[in-house]
Motif scaffolding. Structure first.
Motif, PDB file in Angstrom:
ATOM      1  N   ALA A 123       4.904   0.677  -3.813  1.00  0.00           N
ATOM      2  CA  ALA A 123       6.039   1.426  -3.250  1.00  0.00           C
ATOM      3  C   ALA A 123       5.569   2.543  -2.337  1.00  0.00           C
ATOM      4  N   GLN A 124       4.347   3.029  -2.583  1.00  0.00           N
ATOM      5  CA  GLN A 124       3.825   4.108  -1.746  1.00  0.00           C
ATOM      6  C   GLN A 124       2.942   3.598  -0.614  1.00  0.00           C
ATOM      7  N   ASN A 125       2.679   2.302  -0.626  1.00  0.00           N
ATOM      8  CA  ASN A 125       1.896   1.675   0.452  1.00  0.00           C
ATOM      9  C   ASN A 125       2.625   0.427   0.945  1.00  0.00           C
ATOM     10  N   MET A 170      -9.769   3.948   5.561  1.00  0.00           N
ATOM     11  CA  MET A 170      -9.324   4.954   4.585  1.00  0.00           C
ATOM     12  C   MET A 170      -8.915   6.234   5.324  1.00  0.00           C
ATOM     13  N   SER A 171      -7.700   6.693   5.036  1.00  0.00           N
ATOM     14  CA  SER A 171      -7.186   7.837   5.797  1.00  0.00           C
ATOM     15  C   SER A 171      -7.696   9.169   5.261  1.00  0.00           C
ATOM     16  N   ASN A 172      -8.047   9.209   3.984  1.00  0.00           N
ATOM     17  CA  ASN A 172      -8.499  10.475   3.392  1.00  0.00           C
ATOM     18  C   ASN A 172      -9.785  10.273   2.601  1.00  0.00           C
ATOM     19  N   PRO A 173     -10.928  10.179   3.277  1.00  0.00           N
ATOM     20  CA  PRO A 173     -12.178   9.926   2.545  1.00  0.00           C
ATOM     21  C   PRO A 173     -12.533  11.036   1.569  1.00  0.00           C
ATOM     22  N   PRO A 214       5.980   8.759  -7.233  1.00  0.00           N
ATOM     23  CA  PRO A 214       6.850   8.550  -6.069  1.00  0.00           C
ATOM     24  C   PRO A 214       7.611   9.805  -5.633  1.00  0.00           C
ATOM     25  N   LEU A 215       7.679  10.821  -6.502  1.00  0.00           N
ATOM     26  CA  LEU A 215       8.330  12.062  -6.078  1.00  0.00           C
ATOM     27  C   LEU A 215       7.473  12.800  -5.055  1.00  0.00           C
ATOM     28  N   ILE A 216       6.152  12.659  -5.179  1.00  0.00           N
ATOM     29  CA  ILE A 216       5.258  13.313  -4.210  1.00  0.00           C
ATOM     30  C   ILE A 216       5.210  12.497  -2.918  1.00  0.00           C
ATOM     31  N   ASN A 217       5.061  11.205  -3.081  1.00  0.00           N
ATOM     32  CA  ASN A 217       4.943  10.319  -1.914  1.00  0.00           C
ATOM     33  C   ASN A 217       6.116   9.333  -1.938  1.00  0.00           C
ATOM     34  N   SER A 276      -0.831  12.007   5.364  1.00  0.00           N
ATOM     35  CA  SER A 276      -1.320  10.866   6.158  1.00  0.00           C
ATOM     36  C   SER A 276      -0.296   9.730   6.156  1.00  0.00           C
ATOM     37  N   SER A 277       0.466   9.603   5.040  1.00  0.00           N
ATOM     38  CA  SER A 277       1.530   8.596   5.001  1.00  0.00           C
ATOM     39  C   SER A 277       2.609   8.924   6.019  1.00  0.00           C
ATOM     40  N   ARG A 278       2.907  10.216   6.150  1.00  0.00           N
ATOM     41  CA  ARG A 278       3.907  10.646   7.144  1.00  0.00           C
ATOM     42  C   ARG A 278       3.453  10.302   8.555  1.00  0.00           C
ATOM     43  N   LYS A 279       2.150  10.555   8.812  1.00  0.00           N
ATOM     44  CA  LYS A 279       1.611  10.235  10.152  1.00  0.00           C
ATOM     45  C   LYS A 279       1.761   8.743  10.423  1.00  0.00           C
TER      46      LYS A 279
END
Lengths: 138, 430
Positions: free
Chosen positions: B405-407, B1-4, B339-342, A33-36
Protein backbone atom coordinates in the motif's frame (compact mmCIF):
# COMPACT_ATOMS: atom_id res chain seq x y z
CA UNK A 1 19.00 -10.59 38.82
CA UNK A 2 18.67 -7.01 40.05
CA UNK A 3 22.43 -6.33 40.35
CA UNK A 4 23.53 -6.77 36.77
CA UNK A 5 20.06 -7.55 35.51
CA UNK A 6 18.89 -3.98 35.85
CA UNK A 7 21.74 -2.75 33.67
CA UNK A 8 21.20 -5.35 30.95
CA UNK A 9 17.43 -4.83 30.95
CA UNK A 10 18.00 -1.11 30.63
CA UNK A 11 20.45 -1.72 27.77
CA UNK A 12 17.94 -3.95 25.99
CA UNK A 13 15.10 -1.48 26.44
CA UNK A 14 17.31 1.42 25.30
CA UNK A 15 18.44 -0.50 22.20
CA UNK A 16 14.84 -1.31 21.30
CA UNK A 17 13.72 2.28 21.98
CA UNK A 18 16.49 3.64 19.80
CA UNK A 19 15.69 1.17 17.03
CA UNK A 20 11.99 2.09 17.07
CA UNK A 21 12.90 5.80 17.01
CA UNK A 22 15.27 5.33 14.07
CA UNK A 23 12.64 3.35 12.16
CA UNK A 24 10.05 6.11 12.70
CA UNK A 25 12.54 8.78 11.54
CA UNK A 26 13.41 6.63 8.51
CA UNK A 27 9.71 6.31 7.74
CA UNK A 28 9.31 10.09 7.72
CA UNK A 29 12.34 10.46 5.46
CA UNK A 30 10.90 7.89 3.09
CA UNK A 31 7.62 9.79 3.11
CA UNK A 32 9.30 12.81 1.52
CA UNK A 33 10.80 10.66 -1.23
CA UNK A 34 7.38 9.05 -1.82
CA UNK A 35 5.93 12.54 -2.28
CA UNK A 36 8.64 13.38 -4.82
CA UNK A 37 7.81 10.19 -6.67
CA UNK A 38 4.12 11.05 -6.64
CA UNK A 39 4.88 14.54 -7.95
CA UNK A 40 6.86 13.16 -10.86
CA UNK A 41 4.18 10.57 -11.56
CA UNK A 42 1.15 12.86 -11.28
CA UNK A 43 2.79 15.74 -13.19
CA UNK A 44 2.23 17.77 -9.99
CA UNK A 45 -1.11 19.22 -11.05
CA UNK A 46 -3.78 21.09 -9.14
CA UNK A 47 -7.24 22.52 -9.59
CA UNK A 48 -7.41 26.29 -9.17
CA UNK A 49 -10.42 28.47 -8.49
CA UNK A 50 -10.61 32.14 -7.46
CA UNK A 51 -7.34 32.24 -5.57
CA UNK A 52 -7.83 28.81 -4.01
CA UNK A 53 -5.99 25.71 -5.18
CA UNK A 54 -6.85 22.02 -4.59
CA UNK A 55 -3.94 19.60 -4.64
CA UNK A 56 -4.46 16.31 -6.46
CA UNK A 57 -2.74 14.12 -3.90
CA UNK A 58 -3.93 10.60 -4.72
CA UNK A 59 -4.84 8.55 -7.78
CA UNK A 60 -8.60 8.87 -7.25
CA UNK A 61 -9.87 12.32 -6.30
CA UNK A 62 -13.58 12.73 -5.64
CA UNK A 63 -15.11 16.16 -6.28
CA UNK A 64 -18.50 17.02 -4.82
CA UNK A 65 -20.52 18.84 -2.22
CA UNK A 66 -20.54 15.99 0.30
CA UNK A 67 -18.33 16.11 3.36
CA UNK A 68 -16.55 12.93 2.33
CA UNK A 69 -15.39 14.38 -1.02
CA UNK A 70 -11.65 14.94 -1.44
CA UNK A 71 -12.36 18.32 -3.05
CA UNK A 72 -15.44 19.75 -1.43
CA UNK A 73 -17.27 22.52 -3.28
CA UNK A 74 -19.91 24.25 -1.14
CA UNK A 75 -22.33 25.06 -3.90
CA UNK A 76 -25.87 23.79 -4.46
CA UNK A 77 -25.24 23.62 -8.21
CA UNK A 78 -22.61 20.94 -7.54
CA UNK A 79 -23.90 17.43 -6.85
CA UNK A 80 -22.93 15.72 -3.62
CA UNK A 81 -20.84 13.25 -5.63
CA UNK A 82 -20.18 15.06 -8.86
CA UNK A 83 -17.02 13.82 -10.54
CA UNK A 84 -13.99 11.69 -9.95
CA UNK A 85 -10.49 12.38 -11.23
CA UNK A 86 -8.18 9.45 -11.83
CA UNK A 87 -4.62 9.23 -13.08
CA UNK A 88 -2.96 6.68 -15.32
CA UNK A 89 0.61 7.04 -16.54
CA UNK A 90 0.71 10.72 -15.67
CA UNK A 91 -2.52 11.56 -17.53
CA UNK A 92 -5.45 12.81 -15.48
CA UNK A 93 -8.99 11.87 -16.49
CA UNK A 94 -12.21 13.37 -15.20
CA UNK A 95 -15.35 11.23 -15.09
CA UNK A 96 -18.93 12.23 -14.36
CA UNK A 97 -20.35 9.96 -11.65
CA UNK A 98 -24.01 10.75 -12.23
CA UNK A 99 -24.16 14.47 -11.46
CA UNK A 100 -27.30 16.49 -12.19
CA UNK A 101 -25.63 19.45 -13.90
CA UNK A 102 -22.91 17.47 -15.72
CA UNK A 103 -19.29 18.32 -16.46
CA UNK A 104 -18.04 20.80 -19.05
CA UNK A 105 -14.41 20.88 -20.14
CA UNK A 106 -13.51 24.00 -22.08
CA UNK A 107 -17.21 24.60 -22.57
CA UNK A 108 -18.01 21.16 -23.99
CA UNK A 109 -20.13 18.66 -22.10
CA UNK A 110 -18.27 15.43 -21.36
CA UNK A 111 -18.88 12.19 -19.52
CA UNK A 112 -15.21 11.26 -19.37
CA UNK A 113 -12.24 13.17 -20.67
CA UNK A 114 -8.48 13.21 -20.47
CA UNK A 115 -7.30 16.52 -19.13
CA UNK A 116 -4.54 18.79 -20.39
CA UNK A 117 -2.84 21.68 -18.71
CA UNK A 118 -4.98 24.83 -18.45
CA UNK A 119 -8.23 23.03 -19.25
CA UNK A 120 -11.21 24.81 -17.70
CA UNK A 121 -13.56 22.44 -15.88
CA UNK A 122 -17.09 23.60 -15.11
CA UNK A 123 -19.08 21.80 -12.42
CA UNK A 124 -22.45 23.45 -11.94
CA UNK A 125 -21.66 27.12 -11.54
CA UNK A 126 -18.07 26.51 -10.40
CA UNK A 127 -15.14 26.93 -12.78
CA UNK A 128 -11.86 25.23 -12.01
CA UNK A 129 -8.60 25.48 -13.90
CA UNK A 130 -6.50 22.35 -14.26
CA UNK A 131 -2.93 23.57 -14.10
CA UNK A 132 0.61 22.86 -12.89
CA UNK A 133 0.99 23.28 -9.19
CA UNK A 134 2.57 26.57 -8.23
CA UNK A 135 4.76 27.25 -5.24
CA UNK A 136 2.90 29.53 -2.85
CA UNK A 137 6.13 30.94 -1.41
CA UNK A 138 6.96 32.74 -4.62
CA UNK B 1 16.98 3.03 -3.49
CA UNK B 2 15.75 6.52 -2.69
CA UNK B 3 17.08 6.71 0.87
CA UNK B 4 20.33 4.76 1.29
CA UNK B 5 21.10 6.38 4.65
CA UNK B 6 17.68 5.44 6.06
CA UNK B 7 18.21 1.89 4.83
CA UNK B 8 21.67 1.55 6.36
CA UNK B 9 20.67 3.10 9.69
CA UNK B 10 17.54 0.95 9.88
CA UNK B 11 19.63 -2.20 9.25
CA UNK B 12 22.18 -1.16 11.83
CA UNK B 13 19.76 -0.34 14.61
CA UNK B 14 17.63 -3.45 14.11
CA UNK B 15 20.87 -5.42 14.44
CA UNK B 16 21.80 -3.47 17.60
CA UNK B 17 18.35 -4.07 19.13
CA UNK B 18 18.64 -7.82 18.60
CA UNK B 19 22.23 -7.82 19.86
CA UNK B 20 21.06 -5.98 23.00
CA UNK B 21 18.42 -8.62 23.63
CA UNK B 22 20.94 -11.42 23.12
CA UNK B 23 23.34 -9.80 25.60
CA UNK B 24 20.48 -9.75 28.09
CA UNK B 25 19.87 -13.46 27.43
CA UNK B 26 23.54 -14.31 27.98
CA UNK B 27 23.93 -12.44 31.27
CA UNK B 28 20.43 -12.85 32.73
CA UNK B 29 19.44 -16.22 31.28
CA UNK B 30 19.16 -19.31 33.45
CA UNK B 31 22.06 -21.76 33.02
CA UNK B 32 22.89 -20.60 29.52
CA UNK B 33 24.68 -23.23 27.44
CA UNK B 34 27.29 -21.37 25.38
CA UNK B 35 26.85 -23.63 22.38
CA UNK B 36 23.08 -23.15 22.32
CA UNK B 37 23.55 -19.43 22.81
CA UNK B 38 25.96 -19.17 19.87
CA UNK B 39 23.48 -21.06 17.66
CA UNK B 40 20.72 -18.64 18.71
CA UNK B 41 22.95 -15.61 18.01
CA UNK B 42 23.99 -16.98 14.61
CA UNK B 43 20.37 -17.69 13.67
CA UNK B 44 19.03 -14.28 14.71
CA UNK B 45 21.86 -12.06 13.50
CA UNK B 46 22.38 -14.21 10.39
CA UNK B 47 18.72 -13.80 9.41
CA UNK B 48 19.04 -10.04 9.96
CA UNK B 49 22.04 -9.75 7.65
CA UNK B 50 20.65 -12.06 4.95
CA UNK B 51 17.37 -10.14 4.94
CA UNK B 52 19.20 -6.82 4.43
CA UNK B 53 20.87 -8.17 1.31
CA UNK B 54 17.68 -9.80 0.00
CA UNK B 55 15.75 -6.55 0.40
CA UNK B 56 18.31 -4.76 -1.76
CA UNK B 57 16.78 -6.57 -4.75
CA UNK B 58 13.42 -4.93 -4.09
CA UNK B 59 13.26 -1.39 -5.40
CA UNK B 60 10.87 0.06 -2.85
CA UNK B 61 10.33 3.61 -1.70
CA UNK B 62 9.78 2.66 1.88
CA UNK B 63 11.27 -0.23 3.83
CA UNK B 64 9.98 0.70 7.27
CA UNK B 65 7.36 -2.06 7.51
CA UNK B 66 9.92 -4.63 6.34
CA UNK B 67 12.44 -3.64 9.00
CA UNK B 68 9.78 -3.46 11.70
CA UNK B 69 8.63 -6.91 10.62
CA UNK B 70 12.17 -8.25 10.84
CA UNK B 71 12.62 -6.56 14.22
CA UNK B 72 9.50 -8.10 15.72
CA UNK B 73 10.00 -11.54 14.15
CA UNK B 74 13.51 -11.94 15.47
CA UNK B 75 12.38 -10.56 18.83
CA UNK B 76 9.80 -13.35 18.88
CA UNK B 77 12.50 -15.90 17.96
CA UNK B 78 14.53 -14.74 20.97
CA UNK B 79 11.48 -14.78 23.26
CA UNK B 80 10.35 -18.23 22.15
CA UNK B 81 13.89 -19.61 22.33
CA UNK B 82 14.19 -18.62 25.99
CA UNK B 83 10.96 -20.13 27.32
CA UNK B 84 11.98 -22.99 29.61
CA UNK B 85 15.72 -22.76 28.83
CA UNK B 86 17.91 -21.06 26.24
CA UNK B 87 17.91 -23.02 22.99
CA UNK B 88 16.95 -22.04 19.46
CA UNK B 89 13.27 -22.78 18.83
CA UNK B 90 13.80 -24.19 15.35
CA UNK B 91 10.08 -24.59 14.65
CA UNK B 92 9.39 -20.95 15.41
CA UNK B 93 12.50 -19.84 13.53
CA UNK B 94 11.29 -21.63 10.38
CA UNK B 95 7.81 -20.13 10.71
CA UNK B 96 9.41 -16.68 11.01
CA UNK B 97 11.27 -17.27 7.74
CA UNK B 98 7.96 -18.45 6.21
CA UNK B 99 6.36 -15.24 7.49
CA UNK B 100 9.06 -13.13 5.82
CA UNK B 101 8.56 -14.99 2.54
CA UNK B 102 4.77 -14.63 2.92
CA UNK B 103 5.18 -10.88 3.33
CA UNK B 104 6.82 -10.79 -0.11
CA UNK B 105 3.90 -12.79 -1.53
CA UNK B 106 1.40 -10.34 -0.02
CA UNK B 107 3.44 -7.44 -1.35
CA UNK B 108 3.39 -8.68 -4.94
CA UNK B 109 -0.25 -9.76 -4.74
CA UNK B 110 -1.80 -6.37 -4.02
CA UNK B 111 0.80 -3.89 -5.22
CA UNK B 112 -1.06 -3.19 -8.44
CA UNK B 113 -4.61 -2.43 -7.31
CA UNK B 114 -6.07 -2.43 -10.80
CA UNK B 115 -4.74 -5.93 -11.44
CA UNK B 116 -6.06 -7.38 -8.18
CA UNK B 117 -9.41 -5.65 -8.67
CA UNK B 118 -9.72 -7.35 -12.05
CA UNK B 119 -9.14 -10.72 -10.32
CA UNK B 120 -11.55 -10.25 -7.43
CA UNK B 121 -13.74 -13.17 -8.45
CA UNK B 122 -10.75 -15.44 -7.90
CA UNK B 123 -10.46 -14.02 -4.39
CA UNK B 124 -14.06 -15.03 -3.69
CA UNK B 125 -13.36 -18.47 -5.16
CA UNK B 126 -10.30 -18.84 -2.90
CA UNK B 127 -12.41 -17.96 0.15
CA UNK B 128 -14.97 -20.55 -0.97
CA UNK B 129 -12.23 -23.16 -1.39
CA UNK B 130 -10.85 -22.46 2.09
CA UNK B 131 -14.34 -22.74 3.56
CA UNK B 132 -14.83 -26.02 1.71
CA UNK B 133 -11.53 -27.29 3.14
CA UNK B 134 -12.72 -26.38 6.65
CA UNK B 135 -16.03 -28.20 6.16
CA UNK B 136 -14.43 -31.30 4.65
CA UNK B 137 -11.22 -31.69 6.62
CA UNK B 138 -11.42 -30.05 10.04
CA UNK B 139 -14.76 -31.26 11.37
CA UNK B 140 -17.31 -29.55 13.58
CA UNK B 141 -15.27 -29.43 16.79
CA UNK B 142 -11.84 -28.70 15.45
CA UNK B 143 -10.05 -25.96 13.56
CA UNK B 144 -6.91 -27.87 12.60
CA UNK B 145 -5.87 -30.18 9.79
CA UNK B 146 -3.28 -32.63 11.04
CA UNK B 147 -0.77 -33.55 8.34
CA UNK B 148 1.35 -35.65 10.67
CA UNK B 149 4.51 -33.55 10.57
CA UNK B 150 2.59 -30.29 10.93
CA UNK B 151 -0.89 -28.89 11.54
CA UNK B 152 -2.64 -26.21 9.50
CA UNK B 153 -5.42 -23.87 10.56
CA UNK B 154 -7.22 -23.08 7.26
CA UNK B 155 -9.43 -20.36 8.77
CA UNK B 156 -6.33 -18.20 9.28
CA UNK B 157 -5.83 -17.97 5.51
CA UNK B 158 -9.32 -16.52 5.07
CA UNK B 159 -8.26 -13.37 6.97
CA UNK B 160 -6.02 -11.84 4.25
CA UNK B 161 -8.47 -13.01 1.58
CA UNK B 162 -11.34 -11.25 3.35
CA UNK B 163 -9.23 -8.09 3.64
CA UNK B 164 -8.61 -8.18 -0.13
CA UNK B 165 -12.30 -8.90 -0.82
CA UNK B 166 -13.33 -5.86 1.27
CA UNK B 167 -10.80 -3.67 -0.53
CA UNK B 168 -11.71 -4.81 -4.05
CA UNK B 169 -15.39 -4.14 -3.43
CA UNK B 170 -14.77 -0.54 -2.41
CA UNK B 171 -14.74 0.83 -5.96
CA UNK B 172 -18.01 -0.85 -6.89
CA UNK B 173 -20.11 1.43 -4.73
CA UNK B 174 -21.25 3.43 -7.77
CA UNK B 175 -22.71 0.39 -9.53
CA UNK B 176 -26.14 0.37 -7.97
CA UNK B 177 -28.88 -1.85 -9.35
CA UNK B 178 -32.61 -1.44 -8.95
CA UNK B 179 -34.10 -4.43 -7.16
CA UNK B 180 -37.76 -4.14 -6.14
CA UNK B 181 -37.80 -0.77 -4.35
CA UNK B 182 -34.17 -0.76 -3.34
CA UNK B 183 -30.95 0.43 -4.94
CA UNK B 184 -28.58 -2.44 -4.33
CA UNK B 185 -24.83 -2.82 -4.72
CA UNK B 186 -24.42 -6.54 -5.35
CA UNK B 187 -20.84 -6.55 -4.11
CA UNK B 188 -21.97 -5.34 -0.70
CA UNK B 189 -24.49 -8.17 -0.48
CA UNK B 190 -21.89 -10.73 -1.58
CA UNK B 191 -19.33 -9.40 0.88
CA UNK B 192 -21.79 -9.45 3.76
CA UNK B 193 -22.81 -12.98 2.78
CA UNK B 194 -19.18 -14.14 2.71
CA UNK B 195 -18.44 -12.59 6.11
CA UNK B 196 -21.59 -14.06 7.64
CA UNK B 197 -20.79 -17.50 6.17
CA UNK B 198 -17.21 -17.36 7.48
CA UNK B 199 -18.42 -16.36 10.96
CA UNK B 200 -21.01 -19.17 11.00
CA UNK B 201 -18.34 -21.62 9.90
CA UNK B 202 -16.08 -20.47 12.73
CA UNK B 203 -18.99 -21.01 15.10
CA UNK B 204 -19.44 -24.51 13.74
CA UNK B 205 -15.73 -25.23 14.22
CA UNK B 206 -15.85 -23.79 17.75
CA UNK B 207 -13.17 -21.26 16.79
CA UNK B 208 -15.17 -18.45 18.39
CA UNK B 209 -12.10 -16.33 19.11
CA UNK B 210 -11.58 -15.64 15.39
CA UNK B 211 -15.09 -14.27 14.85
CA UNK B 212 -14.28 -10.78 16.28
CA UNK B 213 -11.27 -10.58 13.92
CA UNK B 214 -13.39 -11.34 10.84
CA UNK B 215 -16.09 -8.96 12.06
CA UNK B 216 -13.47 -6.23 12.59
CA UNK B 217 -12.08 -6.67 9.05
CA UNK B 218 -15.59 -6.40 7.61
CA UNK B 219 -16.42 -3.43 9.86
CA UNK B 220 -13.29 -1.58 8.70
CA UNK B 221 -14.28 -2.10 5.06
CA UNK B 222 -17.89 -1.15 5.86
CA UNK B 223 -16.91 2.10 7.56
CA UNK B 224 -14.53 3.11 4.77
CA UNK B 225 -17.27 2.44 2.24
CA UNK B 226 -19.20 5.29 3.82
CA UNK B 227 -16.48 7.64 2.60
CA UNK B 228 -16.55 6.32 -0.92
CA UNK B 229 -18.40 8.10 -3.74
CA UNK B 230 -22.11 7.41 -3.97
CA UNK B 231 -22.18 5.17 -0.93
CA UNK B 232 -24.86 7.42 0.57
CA UNK B 233 -24.97 5.80 3.97
CA UNK B 234 -27.38 7.67 6.18
CA UNK B 235 -27.18 7.97 9.95
CA UNK B 236 -30.18 5.64 10.10
CA UNK B 237 -28.18 2.97 8.26
CA UNK B 238 -25.28 3.36 10.66
CA UNK B 239 -27.49 3.21 13.75
CA UNK B 240 -29.28 0.20 12.23
CA UNK B 241 -25.95 -1.54 11.62
CA UNK B 242 -24.87 -0.84 15.22
CA UNK B 243 -28.13 -2.22 16.60
CA UNK B 244 -27.84 -5.29 14.34
CA UNK B 245 -24.33 -5.96 15.70
CA UNK B 246 -25.56 -5.69 19.30
CA UNK B 247 -28.51 -8.02 18.61
CA UNK B 248 -26.18 -10.52 16.86
CA UNK B 249 -23.79 -10.39 19.85
CA UNK B 250 -26.71 -10.95 22.26
CA UNK B 251 -28.01 -13.91 20.25
CA UNK B 252 -24.45 -15.24 20.02
CA UNK B 253 -24.02 -15.17 23.80
CA UNK B 254 -27.46 -16.73 24.31
CA UNK B 255 -26.71 -19.57 21.89
CA UNK B 256 -23.09 -20.00 22.96
CA UNK B 257 -22.00 -23.43 24.18
CA UNK B 258 -21.83 -23.97 27.94
CA UNK B 259 -18.06 -23.86 28.14
CA UNK B 260 -18.03 -20.46 26.40
CA UNK B 261 -20.66 -19.03 28.74
CA UNK B 262 -18.72 -20.44 31.67
CA UNK B 263 -15.67 -18.50 30.45
CA UNK B 264 -17.68 -15.33 29.98
CA UNK B 265 -18.88 -15.20 33.57
CA UNK B 266 -16.12 -17.05 35.42
CA UNK B 267 -14.41 -15.53 38.46
CA UNK B 268 -10.89 -16.82 37.85
CA UNK B 269 -9.87 -16.58 41.52
CA UNK B 270 -12.75 -18.85 42.53
CA UNK B 271 -11.78 -21.39 39.90
CA UNK B 272 -7.98 -21.32 39.74
CA UNK B 273 -7.76 -24.98 38.76
CA UNK B 274 -10.57 -25.02 36.19
CA UNK B 275 -11.73 -22.36 33.74
CA UNK B 276 -9.65 -19.67 35.41
CA UNK B 277 -6.40 -21.63 35.53
CA UNK B 278 -4.55 -20.07 32.59
CA UNK B 279 -5.66 -16.52 33.33
CA UNK B 280 -4.88 -16.72 37.05
CA UNK B 281 -1.43 -18.17 36.33
CA UNK B 282 -0.87 -15.51 33.67
CA UNK B 283 -1.79 -12.70 36.06
CA UNK B 284 0.48 -14.10 38.77
CA UNK B 285 3.31 -14.32 36.22
CA UNK B 286 2.80 -10.72 35.04
CA UNK B 287 2.83 -9.52 38.65
CA UNK B 288 5.96 -11.53 39.48
CA UNK B 289 7.72 -10.27 36.35
CA UNK B 290 7.20 -6.60 37.24
CA UNK B 291 8.73 -3.88 35.08
CA UNK B 292 12.01 -5.65 34.27
CA UNK B 293 11.09 -9.33 34.43
CA UNK B 294 12.74 -12.29 36.13
CA UNK B 295 15.21 -12.72 33.31
CA UNK B 296 15.03 -14.89 30.16
CA UNK B 297 14.12 -18.54 30.92
CA UNK B 298 13.67 -17.79 34.65
CA UNK B 299 9.89 -17.93 34.67
CA UNK B 300 7.41 -20.66 35.61
CA UNK B 301 4.68 -19.92 33.07
CA UNK B 302 6.28 -22.18 30.43
CA UNK B 303 4.80 -25.07 32.41
CA UNK B 304 1.26 -23.83 31.72
CA UNK B 305 -0.60 -25.00 28.60
CA UNK B 306 -0.45 -22.60 25.60
CA UNK B 307 2.28 -20.49 27.21
CA UNK B 308 3.84 -19.89 23.77
CA UNK B 309 0.64 -18.89 21.97
CA UNK B 310 -2.51 -17.97 23.89
CA UNK B 311 -0.85 -16.44 26.97
CA UNK B 312 2.43 -15.49 25.34
CA UNK B 313 2.09 -11.87 26.46
CA UNK B 314 2.09 -12.97 30.09
CA UNK B 315 5.07 -15.28 29.48
CA UNK B 316 7.05 -12.39 27.96
CA UNK B 317 6.02 -10.09 30.83
CA UNK B 318 7.24 -12.63 33.35
CA UNK B 319 10.64 -13.27 31.79
CA UNK B 320 11.40 -9.94 30.07
CA UNK B 321 9.30 -7.51 32.06
CA UNK B 322 6.35 -5.30 31.25
CA UNK B 323 8.58 -2.66 29.58
CA UNK B 324 9.89 -5.00 26.87
CA UNK B 325 6.46 -6.65 26.44
CA UNK B 326 4.81 -3.28 25.89
CA UNK B 327 7.56 -2.25 23.47
CA UNK B 328 6.85 -5.39 21.48
CA UNK B 329 3.20 -4.38 21.32
CA UNK B 330 4.27 -0.88 20.24
CA UNK B 331 6.32 -2.32 17.36
CA UNK B 332 3.31 -4.32 16.10
CA UNK B 333 1.07 -1.27 16.45
CA UNK B 334 3.63 0.77 14.52
CA UNK B 335 3.54 -1.80 11.72
CA UNK B 336 -0.25 -1.49 11.64
CA UNK B 337 -0.12 2.31 11.89
CA UNK B 338 2.64 2.83 9.32
CA UNK B 339 0.11 3.92 6.63
CA UNK B 340 -0.60 6.97 8.80
CA UNK B 341 2.96 8.17 8.21
CA UNK B 342 3.11 7.19 4.55
CA UNK B 343 -0.52 7.28 3.43
CA UNK B 344 -1.78 5.07 0.62
CA UNK B 345 -2.71 6.77 -2.65
CA UNK B 346 -5.86 4.90 -3.59
CA UNK B 347 -9.15 3.92 -1.96
CA UNK B 348 -8.27 0.26 -2.52
CA UNK B 349 -5.00 0.47 -0.61
CA UNK B 350 -6.63 2.64 2.07
CA UNK B 351 -9.27 0.00 2.70
CA UNK B 352 -6.64 -2.71 2.63
CA UNK B 353 -4.61 -0.94 5.32
CA UNK B 354 -7.71 -0.39 7.46
CA UNK B 355 -8.59 -4.09 7.24
CA UNK B 356 -5.08 -5.23 8.17
CA UNK B 357 -4.88 -2.70 10.99
CA UNK B 358 -8.26 -3.87 12.33
CA UNK B 359 -7.19 -7.54 12.19
CA UNK B 360 -3.86 -6.94 13.98
CA UNK B 361 -5.35 -4.67 16.62
CA UNK B 362 -8.29 -6.93 17.46
CA UNK B 363 -6.10 -10.04 17.62
CA UNK B 364 -3.64 -8.33 19.93
CA UNK B 365 -6.38 -6.87 22.09
CA UNK B 366 -8.12 -10.26 22.45
CA UNK B 367 -4.88 -11.97 23.44
CA UNK B 368 -3.49 -9.33 25.80
CA UNK B 369 -6.75 -8.34 27.47
CA UNK B 370 -7.69 -12.02 27.68
CA UNK B 371 -4.40 -12.82 29.44
CA UNK B 372 -4.99 -9.94 31.85
CA UNK B 373 -8.58 -11.06 32.61
CA UNK B 374 -10.04 -7.82 31.25
CA UNK B 375 -12.16 -9.78 28.75
CA UNK B 376 -13.00 -13.52 28.52
CA UNK B 377 -10.14 -15.74 27.46
CA UNK B 378 -10.34 -16.46 23.71
CA UNK B 379 -7.17 -18.26 22.69
CA UNK B 380 -6.39 -15.88 19.81
CA UNK B 381 -2.73 -15.45 18.91
CA UNK B 382 -0.68 -12.24 18.88
CA UNK B 383 0.49 -11.61 15.30
CA UNK B 384 4.23 -12.33 14.79
CA UNK B 385 4.82 -13.28 18.44
CA UNK B 386 2.72 -16.34 19.22
CA UNK B 387 3.88 -19.70 17.96
CA UNK B 388 1.86 -21.11 15.06
CA UNK B 389 2.72 -21.49 11.39
CA UNK B 390 -0.67 -20.56 9.92
CA UNK B 391 -0.94 -17.43 12.04
CA UNK B 392 2.64 -16.37 11.23
CA UNK B 393 2.19 -16.92 7.49
CA UNK B 394 -1.07 -14.97 7.29
CA UNK B 395 0.30 -12.18 9.47
CA UNK B 396 3.28 -12.01 7.11
CA UNK B 397 0.98 -11.77 4.09
CA UNK B 398 -0.95 -8.94 5.72
CA UNK B 399 2.27 -7.09 6.63
CA UNK B 400 3.30 -7.43 2.97
CA UNK B 401 -0.01 -5.82 2.01
CA UNK B 402 0.85 -2.83 4.17
CA UNK B 403 4.21 -2.53 2.39
CA UNK B 404 2.44 -2.76 -0.98
CA UNK B 405 0.00 0.00 0.00
CA UNK B 406 2.96 2.30 0.57
CA UNK B 407 4.75 1.23 -2.62
CA UNK B 408 1.91 1.03 -5.13
CA UNK B 409 2.18 0.41 -8.85
CA UNK B 410 0.18 2.68 -11.10
CA UNK B 411 -0.11 0.38 -14.09
CA UNK B 412 -1.45 1.45 -17.44
CA UNK B 413 -5.22 1.03 -17.53
CA UNK B 414 -6.65 -0.33 -20.75
CA UNK B 415 -9.07 2.13 -22.27
CA UNK B 416 -12.21 0.56 -23.71
CA UNK B 417 -12.86 3.19 -26.38
CA UNK B 418 -9.70 5.15 -27.11
CA UNK B 419 -10.82 6.40 -30.54
CA UNK B 420 -14.04 8.00 -29.27
CA UNK B 421 -12.13 9.78 -26.53
CA UNK B 422 -9.76 11.30 -29.09
CA UNK B 423 -12.68 12.93 -30.86
CA UNK B 424 -13.96 14.49 -27.66
CA UNK B 425 -10.57 15.94 -26.73
CA UNK B 426 -10.42 18.14 -29.78
CA UNK B 427 -10.89 21.61 -28.29
CA UNK B 428 -7.61 22.24 -26.52
CA UNK B 429 -7.04 25.90 -25.64
CA UNK B 430 -3.66 27.49 -26.10
Amino acid sequence: MYDNGLIFCAVTAAALDLCILILIIASYREKSSSRKRWKSFSSDMELFENGRSYYLGCDEVLIGRHGSADIRLHDMSVSRYHAIMTITDGVWTITDIGSKSGIYVNGRPVKQKKLHENDIITLGSRRLVFRKRRDKKK
Amino acid sequence: MSNPFSYIFSCLFVLIAHAGMLVNVFFNGKEVDTKEFVILCAAVLGLDIIYYFVMLFYKQHTYTVDFMLLLVLNMSVIFQSCFGGVHLSMKHYITCIVSLIASRVGYHLVRDHRWIQSKKKYVWVCIGIMMGVIVLFTGSRSMWIDLGFMTIQPSEFIKPLLVIACATSITEQQNKHKFLQFNIVWENIILFGITAAVCLLQWWCRDLGSIPTFAAIYAAGFLLRICYPKAKFSNKTLIGAGVAVLIAAGIGIYLAPDYVRARLFVNIWDDTTGNGYQQSQALIAIAEGGWLGKGPSNGFLHEVFAYESDIVFATICEEWGLVIALMTVVVILLIAASPLINPPLSYFHGTLCAGVCAAFTVQMALNIFGSCNLIPFTGVTIPFISMGGSSMATSGIMAGMLTAAQNPVFAKMKSAKPKKQKKVTGGQPA
